[in-house]
Scaffold this motif. Structure first.
Motif, PDB file in Angstrom:
ATOM      1  N   VAL A  82       0.841  -1.200   0.000  1.00 19.13           N
ATOM      2  CA  VAL A  82       0.000   0.000   0.000  1.00 19.13           C
ATOM      3  C   VAL A  82       0.878   1.252   0.000  1.00 19.13           C
ATOM      4  CG1 VAL A  82      -1.666   1.341   1.352  1.00 19.13           C
ATOM      5  CG2 VAL A  82      -2.013  -1.117   1.029  1.00 19.13           C
ATOM      6  N   THR A  83       1.909   1.262   0.835  1.00 17.65           N
ATOM      7  CA  THR A  83       2.820   2.410   0.905  1.00 17.65           C
ATOM      8  C   THR A  83       3.511   2.632  -0.433  1.00 17.65           C
ATOM      9  OG1 THR A  83       3.174   2.102   3.275  1.00 17.65           O
ATOM     10  CG2 THR A  83       4.855   3.345   2.081  1.00 17.65           C
ATOM     11  N   GLN A  84       4.000   1.555  -1.053  1.00 21.01           N
ATOM     12  CA  GLN A  84       4.685   1.673  -2.342  1.00 21.01           C
ATOM     13  C   GLN A  84       3.725   2.170  -3.425  1.00 21.01           C
ATOM     14  OE1 GLN A  84       6.065  -1.968  -4.161  1.00 21.01           O
ATOM     15  NE2 GLN A  84       7.465  -0.865  -5.499  1.00 21.01           N
ATOM     16  N   ALA A  85       2.501   1.644  -3.458  1.00 21.95           N
ATOM     17  CA  ALA A  85       1.517   2.076  -4.455  1.00 21.95           C
ATOM     18  C   ALA A  85       1.206   3.558  -4.289  1.00 21.95           C
ATOM     19  CB  ALA A  85       0.241   1.249  -4.339  1.00 21.95           C
ATOM     20  N   ARG A  86       1.034   3.992  -3.059  1.00 27.93           N
ATOM     21  CA  ARG A  86       0.739   5.406  -2.783  1.00 27.93           C
ATOM     22  C   ARG A  86       1.877   6.291  -3.286  1.00 27.93           C
ATOM     23  NH1 ARG A  86      -2.797   8.293   0.391  1.00 27.93           N
ATOM     24  NH2 ARG A  86      -1.947  10.194   1.301  1.00 27.93           N
ATOM     25  N   GLU A  87       3.126   5.885  -3.022  1.00 29.59           N
ATOM     26  CA  GLU A  87       4.283   6.661  -3.490  1.00 29.59           C
ATOM     27  C   GLU A  87       4.306   6.749  -5.010  1.00 29.59           C
ATOM     28  OE1 GLU A  87       7.743   4.875  -1.700  1.00 29.59           O
ATOM     29  OE2 GLU A  87       7.119   5.463   0.322  1.00 29.59           O
ATOM     30  N   LEU A  88       4.003   5.649  -5.694  1.00 29.45           N
ATOM     31  CA  LEU A  88       3.989   5.657  -7.160  1.00 29.45           C
ATOM     32  C   LEU A  88       2.864   6.538  -7.705  1.00 29.45           C
ATOM     33  CD1 LEU A  88       4.706   1.862  -7.732  1.00 29.45           C
ATOM     34  CD2 LEU A  88       6.257   3.755  -8.258  1.00 29.45           C
ATOM     35  N   LEU A  89       1.703   6.470  -7.061  1.00 23.39           N
ATOM     36  CA  LEU A  89       0.562   7.272  -7.498  1.00 23.39           C
ATOM     37  C   LEU A  89       0.763   8.763  -7.238  1.00 23.39           C
ATOM     38  CD1 LEU A  89      -2.249   4.857  -6.306  1.00 23.39           C
ATOM     39  CD2 LEU A  89      -1.814   5.525  -8.690  1.00 23.39           C
ATOM     40  N   LEU A  90       1.673   9.098  -6.336  1.00 23.24           N
ATOM     41  CA  LEU A  90       1.958  10.498  -6.046  1.00 23.24           C
ATOM     42  C   LEU A  90       2.988  11.097  -7.005  1.00 23.24           C
ATOM     43  CD1 LEU A  90       1.959  10.424  -2.140  1.00 23.24           C
ATOM     44  CD2 LEU A  90       0.308  11.592  -3.636  1.00 23.24           C
ATOM     45  N   LYS A  91       3.380  10.350  -8.056  1.00 28.18           N
ATOM     46  CA  LYS A  91       4.325  10.833  -9.079  1.00 28.18           C
ATOM     47  C   LYS A  91       3.631  10.847 -10.439  1.00 28.18           C
ATOM     48  CE  LYS A  91       8.188   8.921  -6.501  1.00 28.18           C
ATOM     49  NZ  LYS A  91       9.161   7.856  -6.424  1.00 28.18           N
ATOM     50  N   PRO A  92       2.686  11.772 -10.621  1.00 32.58           N
ATOM     51  CA  PRO A  92       1.864  11.730 -11.832  1.00 32.58           C
ATOM     52  C   PRO A  92       2.609  12.013 -13.130  1.00 32.58           C
ATOM     53  CG  PRO A  92       1.415  13.724 -10.593  1.00 32.58           C
ATOM     54  CD  PRO A  92       2.306  12.863  -9.734  1.00 32.58           C
ATOM     55  N   ASN A  93       3.673  12.817 -13.098  1.00 33.57           N
ATOM     56  CA  ASN A  93       4.400  13.078 -14.353  1.00 33.57           C
ATOM     57  C   ASN A  93       4.955  11.776 -14.917  1.00 33.57           C
ATOM     58  OD1 ASN A  93       4.370  15.791 -12.963  1.00 33.57           O
ATOM     59  ND2 ASN A  93       5.263  16.345 -14.925  1.00 33.57           N
ATOM     60  N   ALA A  94       5.450  10.911 -14.056  1.00 34.20           N
ATOM     61  CA  ALA A  94       5.977   9.623 -14.495  1.00 34.20           C
ATOM     62  C   ALA A  94       4.844   8.660 -14.839  1.00 34.20           C
ATOM     63  CB  ALA A  94       6.865   9.023 -13.417  1.00 34.20           C
ATOM     64  N   LEU A  95       3.800   8.644 -14.015  1.00 38.53           N
ATOM     65  CA  LEU A  95       2.695   7.714 -14.213  1.00 38.53           C
ATOM     66  C   LEU A  95       2.011   7.922 -15.565  1.00 38.53           C
ATOM     67  CD1 LEU A  95       1.170   5.462 -12.691  1.00 38.53           C
ATOM     68  CD2 LEU A  95      -0.380   7.229 -11.864  1.00 38.53           C
ATOM     69  N   PHE A  96       1.829   9.186 -15.950  1.00 39.39           N
ATOM     70  CA  PHE A  96       1.121   9.501 -17.193  1.00 39.39           C
ATOM     71  C   PHE A  96       2.053   9.839 -18.351  1.00 39.39           C
ATOM     72  CE2 PHE A  96      -1.929  10.668 -13.774  1.00 39.39           C
ATOM     73  CZ  PHE A  96      -2.850   9.669 -14.033  1.00 39.39           C
ATOM     74  N   ASN A  97       3.362   9.627 -18.205  1.00 38.92           N
ATOM     75  CA  ASN A  97       4.334   9.871 -19.279  1.00 38.92           C
ATOM     76  C   ASN A  97       4.168  11.248 -19.921  1.00 38.92           C
ATOM     77  OD1 ASN A  97       5.479   7.355 -18.980  1.00 38.92           O
ATOM     78  ND2 ASN A  97       4.318   6.432 -20.636  1.00 38.92           N
ATOM     79  N   ILE A  98       4.060  12.272 -19.125  1.00 38.50           N
ATOM     80  CA  ILE A  98       3.903  13.627 -19.653  1.00 38.50           C
ATOM     81  C   ILE A  98       5.267  14.097 -20.160  1.00 38.50           C
ATOM     82  CG2 ILE A  98       3.292  16.005 -19.093  1.00 38.50           C
ATOM     83  CD1 ILE A  98       1.421  14.822 -16.929  1.00 38.50           C
ATOM     84  N   PRO A  99       5.358  14.472 -21.437  1.00 36.80           N
ATOM     85  CA  PRO A  99       6.654  14.890 -21.990  1.00 36.80           C
ATOM     86  C   PRO A  99       7.231  16.095 -21.237  1.00 36.80           C
ATOM     87  CG  PRO A  99       4.998  14.683 -23.730  1.00 36.80           C
ATOM     88  CD  PRO A  99       4.283  14.551 -22.425  1.00 36.80           C
ATOM     89  N   ASP A 100       8.521  16.032 -20.950  1.00 33.84           N
ATOM     90  CA  ASP A 100       9.200  17.131 -20.255  1.00 33.84           C
ATOM     91  C   ASP A 100       9.063  18.445 -21.018  1.00 33.84           C
ATOM     92  OD1 ASP A 100      10.006  15.437 -18.216  1.00 33.84           O
ATOM     93  OD2 ASP A 100      11.997  15.082 -19.084  1.00 33.84           O
ATOM     94  N   ALA A 101       9.068  18.380 -22.353  1.00 39.06           N
ATOM     95  CA  ALA A 101       9.006  19.585 -23.184  1.00 39.06           C
ATOM     96  C   ALA A 101       7.704  20.362 -22.991  1.00 39.06           C
ATOM     97  CB  ALA A 101       9.176  19.216 -24.656  1.00 39.06           C
ATOM     98  N   ALA A 102       6.644  19.702 -22.519  1.00 42.87           N
ATOM     99  CA  ALA A 102       5.373  20.395 -22.282  1.00 42.87           C
ATOM    100  C   ALA A 102       5.447  21.243 -21.011  1.00 42.87           C
ATOM    101  CB  ALA A 102       4.231  19.399 -22.168  1.00 42.87           C
ATOM    102  N   ASN A 103       6.461  20.998 -20.186  1.00 42.85           N
ATOM    103  CA  ASN A 103       6.697  21.742 -18.947  1.00 42.85           C
ATOM    104  C   ASN A 103       5.430  21.820 -18.100  1.00 42.85           C
ATOM    105  OD1 ASN A 103       8.331  23.023 -17.127  1.00 42.85           O
ATOM    106  ND2 ASN A 103       8.031  25.056 -18.016  1.00 42.85           N
ATOM    107  N   CYS A 104       4.890  20.642 -17.765  1.00 42.89           N
ATOM    108  CA  CYS A 104       3.680  20.560 -16.947  1.00 42.89           C
ATOM    109  C   CYS A 104       4.057  20.397 -15.481  1.00 42.89           C
ATOM    110  CB  CYS A 104       2.821  19.377 -17.386  1.00 42.89           C
ATOM    111  SG  CYS A 104       2.189  19.523 -19.072  1.00 42.89           S
ATOM    112  N   SER A 105       3.493  21.255 -14.649  1.00 48.21           N
ATOM    113  CA  SER A 105       3.725  21.196 -13.212  1.00 48.21           C
ATOM    114  C   SER A 105       2.440  20.799 -12.511  1.00 48.21           C
ATOM    115  CB  SER A 105       4.159  22.566 -12.686  1.00 48.21           C
ATOM    116  OG  SER A 105       5.317  22.994 -13.328  1.00 48.21           O
ATOM    117  N   ALA A 106       2.530  19.819 -11.638  1.00 42.60           N
ATOM    118  CA  ALA A 106       1.360  19.393 -10.873  1.00 42.60           C
ATOM    119  C   ALA A 106       0.969  20.507  -9.905  1.00 42.60           C
ATOM    120  CB  ALA A 106       1.658  18.107 -10.123  1.00 42.60           C
ATOM    121  N   THR A 107      -0.302  20.900  -9.941  1.00 49.55           N
ATOM    122  CA  THR A 107      -0.814  21.905  -9.018  1.00 49.55           C
ATOM    123  C   THR A 107      -1.650  21.267  -7.921  1.00 49.55           C
ATOM    124  OG1 THR A 107      -2.738  22.298 -10.437  1.00 49.55           O
ATOM    125  CG2 THR A 107      -0.822  23.730 -10.759  1.00 49.55           C
TER     126      THR A 107
END
Length: 193
Positions: A82-107
Motif C-alpha cells: 500500500v505504501t509503495q503504491a501510494r508513493e507511485l501514485l503520487l508521481k503523476p508526471n511519471a505515471l502519465f508519461n507527460i513529456p518534459d518539453a510540455a513543462n507541466c507542473s502538478a498543481t
C-alpha cells in the motif's frame, strides 16, 4: 474545465442505473456486486481533460489492480504494498508519461481509498460498513502546462508497467480535438489528444 471533468461520471450514470436495475439488489454483495461493471478487476477508468494550459486526470481503479488485494492491510507485506503504491501514485508526471518539453507542473494531487485510511464509500448513511471488500483507489491530478501544444499523444504505458494487474483502461478524453472515449490496453497504450 473542472465542470467538464466533473460531468464525465454523470455521462455514465444512466448506463450504470439501467444496469443496476437489471439486478435484484438485496444486499447480498457477493458475485452480484462484482457484476455491476463499476468495479471490474483488471479494468481502470481514466478521465482526461486538456483545456488551454490546464491538464487534469481522474484515475479510478479497483485496489486489486494496484496492490493485488482489496482488504485492509494488516500484514507488514500488505502495508508495504500500500505504501509503495501510494508513493507511485503520487508521481503523476511519471505515471502519465507527460513529456518534459510540455513543462507541466502538478498543481494538485489527491488520492483516496479505504486502504489509505479514508472513509469507505460503501458505508451506508448511518456509517455502518457493509460486509464486502471491493476497495477502489481514486486519484485526481491537476497540472498547468507551459507548452500544451507539445501534448499530441497520451501515453499510458507506465500505468500498465507500474501496475501490471491493470489489463485495460476505459478512457474518456476531452481536448481541443474534441471528446472521445476508448478502451486502452498495454499492447496499444497511446491515444491522440
Amino acid at each position: 474545465m473542472r465542470r467538464l471533468l466533473l460531468a464525465l461520471p454523470f455521462a455514465w450514470l444512466p448506463m450504470a442505473v439501467a444496469h443496476a436495475a437489471e439486478h435484484d439488489h438485496d444486499h447480498d454483495h457477493g458475485e452480484e456486486h462484482a457484476s455491476l461493471g463499476a468495479h471490474e478487476h483488471g479494468v481502470g477508468r481514466l478521465d482526461v481533460v486538456l483545456e488551454g494550459k490546464k491538464l487534469e486526470f481522474q484515475f479510478d481503479s479497483p485496489a486489486m489492480n494496484i496492490v493485488g488485494f482489496e482488504h485492509q492491510a494488516t500484514s507488514a507485506e500488505d502495508k508495504a504494498k500500500v505504501t509503495q503504491a501510494r508513493e507511485l501514485l503520487l508521481k503523476p508526471n511519471a505515471l502519465f508519461n507527460i513529456p518534459d518539453a510540455a513543462n507541466c507542473s502538478a498543481t494538485s494531487v489527491k488520492l483516496s481509498s479505504p486502504l489509505f485510511g479514508d472513509r469507505d464509500e460503501h458505508e451506508d448513511a448511518r456509517g455502518e460498513e457493509h460486509d464486502h471488500e471491493h476497495s477502489e483507489i481514486h486519484g485526481s491530478y491537476a497540472f498547468v502546462c507551459d507548452a500544451p501544444a507539445i501534448l499530441k499523444n497520451l501515453d499510458l504505458s507506465n500505468i500498465f508497467k507500474t501496475f501490471p494487474d491493470t489489463k485495460k483502461l476505459q478512457v474518456q478524453l476531452i481536448s481541443p480535438g474534441g471528446q472521445s472515449g476508448a478502451e486502452v490496453i498495454a499492447a496499444n497504450p497511446t491515444l491522440k489528444f
